[in-house]
Write a protein that holds these residues in place. Structure first.
Motif, PDB file in Angstrom:
ATOM      1  N   PHE A  98      43.293  47.131  30.231  1.00 55.91           N
ATOM      2  CA  PHE A  98      42.213  46.432  29.548  1.00 55.91           C
ATOM      3  C   PHE A  98      42.047  45.081  30.237  1.00 55.91           C
ATOM      4  N   TYR A  99      40.887  44.867  30.833  1.00 55.56           N
ATOM      5  CA  TYR A  99      40.620  43.635  31.559  1.00 55.56           C
ATOM      6  C   TYR A  99      39.430  42.897  30.923  1.00 55.56           C
ATOM      7  N   GLU A 100      39.543  41.581  30.929  1.00 59.29           N
ATOM      8  CA  GLU A 100      38.431  40.732  30.498  1.00 59.29           C
ATOM      9  C   GLU A 100      37.764  40.156  31.748  1.00 59.29           C
ATOM     10  N   VAL A 101      36.444  40.342  31.840  1.00 60.46           N
ATOM     11  CA  VAL A 101      35.676  39.837  32.980  1.00 60.46           C
ATOM     12  C   VAL A 101      34.927  38.583  32.537  1.00 60.46           C
ATOM     13  N   SER A 102      35.186  37.485  33.191  1.00 59.60           N
ATOM     14  CA  SER A 102      34.511  36.229  32.848  1.00 59.60           C
ATOM     15  C   SER A 102      34.126  35.515  34.144  1.00 59.60           C
ATOM     16  N   GLY A 103      33.328  34.460  34.011  1.00 57.25           N
ATOM     17  CA  GLY A 103      32.936  33.723  35.208  1.00 57.25           C
ATOM     18  C   GLY A 103      31.709  32.876  34.972  1.00 57.25           C
ATOM     19  N   ASP A 104      31.194  32.327  36.052  1.00 54.82           N
ATOM     20  CA  ASP A 104      30.043  31.427  35.998  1.00 54.82           C
ATOM     21  C   ASP A 104      28.923  31.964  36.872  1.00 54.82           C
ATOM     22  N   MET A 105      27.706  31.923  36.325  1.00 57.71           N
ATOM     23  CA  MET A 105      26.504  32.293  37.062  1.00 57.71           C
ATOM     24  C   MET A 105      25.803  31.005  37.501  1.00 57.71           C
ATOM     25  N   THR A 106      25.602  30.846  38.793  1.00 59.17           N
ATOM     26  CA  THR A 106      24.909  29.672  39.310  1.00 59.17           C
ATOM     27  C   THR A 106      23.713  30.114  40.151  1.00 59.17           C
ATOM     28  N   TYR A 107      22.807  29.167  40.403  1.00 55.32           N
ATOM     29  CA  TYR A 107      21.567  29.474  41.122  1.00 55.32           C
ATOM     30  C   TYR A 107      21.429  28.506  42.303  1.00 55.32           C
ATOM     31  N   VAL A 108      21.252  29.070  43.480  1.00 52.13           N
ATOM     32  CA  VAL A 108      21.135  28.283  44.709  1.00 52.13           C
ATOM     33  C   VAL A 108      19.720  28.463  45.257  1.00 52.13           C
ATOM     34  N   GLU A 109      18.993  27.343  45.396  1.00 53.69           N
ATOM     35  CA  GLU A 109      17.603  27.441  45.843  1.00 53.69           C
ATOM     36  C   GLU A 109      17.525  27.865  47.299  1.00 53.69           C
ATOM     37  N   LEU A 110      16.751  28.907  47.546  1.00 51.30           N
ATOM     38  CA  LEU A 110      16.497  29.384  48.898  1.00 51.30           C
ATOM     39  C   LEU A 110      15.223  28.773  49.468  1.00 51.30           C
ATOM     40  N   ASP A 111      14.191  28.624  48.609  1.00 52.67           N
ATOM     41  CA  ASP A 111      12.933  28.025  49.063  1.00 52.67           C
ATOM     42  C   ASP A 111      12.078  27.705  47.850  1.00 52.67           C
ATOM     43  N   SER A 112      11.145  26.775  48.015  1.00 54.50           N
ATOM     44  CA  SER A 112      10.172  26.455  46.960  1.00 54.50           C
ATOM     45  C   SER A 112       8.946  25.837  47.609  1.00 54.50           C
ATOM     46  N   GLY A 113       7.829  25.873  46.875  1.00 55.24           N
ATOM     47  CA  GLY A 113       6.611  25.297  47.406  1.00 55.24           C
ATOM     48  C   GLY A 113       5.409  25.625  46.542  1.00 55.24           C
ATOM     49  N   MET A 114       4.251  25.374  47.077  1.00 53.61           N
ATOM     50  CA  MET A 114       2.993  25.626  46.379  1.00 53.61           C
ATOM     51  C   MET A 114       1.983  26.177  47.371  1.00 53.61           C
ATOM     52  N   GLU A 115       1.188  27.138  46.917  1.00 53.23           N
ATOM     53  CA  GLU A 115       0.202  27.751  47.810  1.00 53.23           C
ATOM     54  C   GLU A 115      -1.034  28.138  47.018  1.00 53.23           C
ATOM     55  N   TYR A 116      -2.221  27.869  47.590  1.00 49.86           N
ATOM     56  CA  TYR A 116      -3.452  28.355  46.980  1.00 49.86           C
ATOM     57  C   TYR A 116      -3.699  29.772  47.487  1.00 49.86           C
ATOM     58  N   VAL A 117      -3.849  30.712  46.554  1.00 54.28           N
ATOM     59  CA  VAL A 117      -4.056  32.114  46.900  1.00 54.28           C
ATOM     60  C   VAL A 117      -5.436  32.528  46.413  1.00 54.28           C
ATOM     61  N   ALA A 118      -6.281  32.939  47.318  1.00 51.79           N
ATOM     62  CA  ALA A 118      -7.637  33.350  46.964  1.00 51.79           C
ATOM     63  C   ALA A 118      -7.609  34.671  46.202  1.00 51.79           C
ATOM     64  N   THR A 125      36.211  36.104  37.281  1.00 48.34           N
ATOM     65  CA  THR A 125      37.656  36.180  37.107  1.00 48.34           C
ATOM     66  C   THR A 125      37.969  37.431  36.305  1.00 48.34           C
ATOM     67  N   ILE A 126      38.970  38.173  36.729  1.00 44.92           N
ATOM     68  CA  ILE A 126      39.412  39.374  36.028  1.00 44.92           C
ATOM     69  C   ILE A 126      40.840  39.141  35.546  1.00 44.92           C
ATOM     70  N   THR A 127      41.051  39.188  34.223  1.00 42.52           N
ATOM     71  CA  THR A 127      42.374  38.945  33.678  1.00 42.52           C
ATOM     72  C   THR A 127      42.752  40.081  32.721  1.00 42.52           C
ATOM     73  N   SER A 128      44.038  40.358  32.660  1.00 46.51           N
ATOM     74  CA  SER A 128      44.550  41.393  31.767  1.00 46.51           C
ATOM     75  C   SER A 128      44.498  40.899  30.330  1.00 46.51           C
ATOM     76  N   VAL A 129      44.022  41.754  29.438  1.00 52.78           N
ATOM     77  CA  VAL A 129      44.003  41.424  28.006  1.00 52.78           C
ATOM     78  C   VAL A 129      45.396  41.610  27.412  1.00 52.78           C
ATOM     79  N   LEU A 130      46.164  42.564  27.932  1.00 50.27           N
ATOM     80  CA  LEU A 130      47.460  42.893  27.338  1.00 50.27           C
ATOM     81  C   LEU A 130      48.538  41.889  27.677  1.00 50.27           C
ATOM     82  N   GLU A 131      48.438  41.228  28.823  1.00 51.82           N
ATOM     83  CA  GLU A 131      49.526  40.396  29.286  1.00 51.82           C
ATOM     84  C   GLU A 131      49.995  39.356  28.273  1.00 51.82           C
ATOM     85  N   PRO A 132      49.087  38.552  27.655  1.00 53.16           N
ATOM     86  CA  PRO A 132      49.574  37.540  26.712  1.00 53.16           C
ATOM     87  C   PRO A 132      50.197  38.146  25.463  1.00 53.16           C
TER      88      PRO A 132
END
Length: 231
Positions: free
Chosen positions: A48-68, A221-228
Motif C-alpha cells: 500500500f503506497y501513498e502518492v503525493s507531490g507538487d504540481m508546478t507550471y513552467v511557462e514555455l511561451d506567451s504573447g498576443m496575436e490578432y487572428v482574422a 513522492t511514493i511512501t509506504s502506508v504500512l511502514e509507520p
C-alpha cells in the motif's frame, strides 16, 4: 509517510489503517509474501503506497496575436530546449490559456447606445500539439478565456493510496522524458457580426487573442502506508 502523532490524531488514517490490517488478515498469501519486509521498501514490491507531490507550471511561451476571422495562426518553433533544466523535470502535460475580448465595431452616423444593436458571439479555438499528445478546445467571447490541456500521465494516481508495486506507480506518474521536445499551438477564430436596427451596421473581422503555454511538472513522492504502523 505518516508520523505516529499524525496517526493518533487523524481518524481517517486510523480507519484506513484498520482496513489495511483487515485486508492483510483476510489475505494471508499477501501477508506471508511481505512479512519479511513489512515496509515494502524493496523497489517494485507490492504494497500500500501513498502518492503525493507538487504540481508546478513552467511557462514555455506567451504573447498576443490578432487572428482574422476564418484564419488559423500557428506558432510551431517551441521546444523544451529553451527551458533551463528541462531534462531533469517530470513534464507530464501542457496547459494553454487563451484570453480574448470583443472586437466588433458599430458604424453609422446616427448610432447611439440606444439603437446600436447587440454583438454576436465569436468562437475561438485552440489546438496544442506535442508529438502524439494533442488536445483541442473552443470558447466564445461571452466568457473572457478558456484553457486547452493535454496530459500523458495517470493523474488519477495523484494524492491517492494504491495497492500496487512501486514500479507500476512510477510507470503511471513518471513521464520518463515524454514531455521533452517540440510543441506547437494553433489558434483559429470564427467571428460573427451582430445586428443593429436602422442605419447602424456591425462588422467583426477577427479577434485579438492572448495566449500562455505552460508545461505541467509533477514532482512526486511514493511512501509506504504500512511502514509507520509497524515501527
Amino acid at each position: 509517510m505518516w508520523t505516529m502523532d499524525e496517526f493518533k490524531k487523524d481518524r481517517d488514517k486510523q480507519i484506513l489503517a484498520f482496513g489495511i490490517v483487515f485486508f492483510l488478515l483476510a489475505f494471508p498469501l499477501y501477508f506471508n509474501t511481505t512479512s519479511g519486509d513489512v515496509s515494502g521498501s524493496t523497489f517494485g514490491g507490492m504494497d500500500f503506497y501513498e502518492v503525493s507531490g507538487d504540481m508546478t507550471y513552467v511557462e514555455l511561451d506567451s504573447g498576443m496575436e490578432y487572428v482574422a476571422s476564418g484564419d488559423t495562426w500557428t506558432i510551431d518553433d517551441l521546444s523544451t530546449d529553451s527551458i533551463d533544466g528541462a531534462d531533469d523535470m517530470n513534464i507530464v502535460g501542457v496547459l494553454v490559456t487563451l484570453s480574448y475580448g470583443e472586437d466588433e465595431e458599430v458604424e453609422g452616423a446616427f448610432c447611439n447606445p440606444a439603437n446600436n444593436g447587440q454583438t454576436a458571439a465569436d468562437t475561438i479555438s485552440g489546438t496544442v500539439m506535442h508529438g502524439a499528445y494533442n488536445a483541442s478546445a473552443s470558447g466564445t467571447n461571452e466568457n473572457p478565456s478558456h484553457t486547452v490541456e493535454s496530459l500523458w500521465f495517470n493523474d488519477s494516481m495523484v494524492d491517492s493510496i494504491l495497492f500496487l508495486s512501486e514500479s507500476e506507480i512510477i510507470e503511471g506518474v513518471d513521464a520518463d522524458g515524454a514531455g521533452l521536445g517540440a510543441y506547437s499551438l494553433d489558434i483559429t477564430v470564427d467571428a460573427e457580426a451582430g445586428t443593429a436596427p436602422g442605419a447602424c451596421t456591425r462588422s467583426d473581422n477577427g479577434e485579438e487573442v492572448s495566449y500562455k503555454i505552460e508545461l505541467i511538472v509533477y514532482d512526486y513522492t511514493i511512501t509506504s502506508v504500512l511502514e509507520p504502523l509497524f515501527e
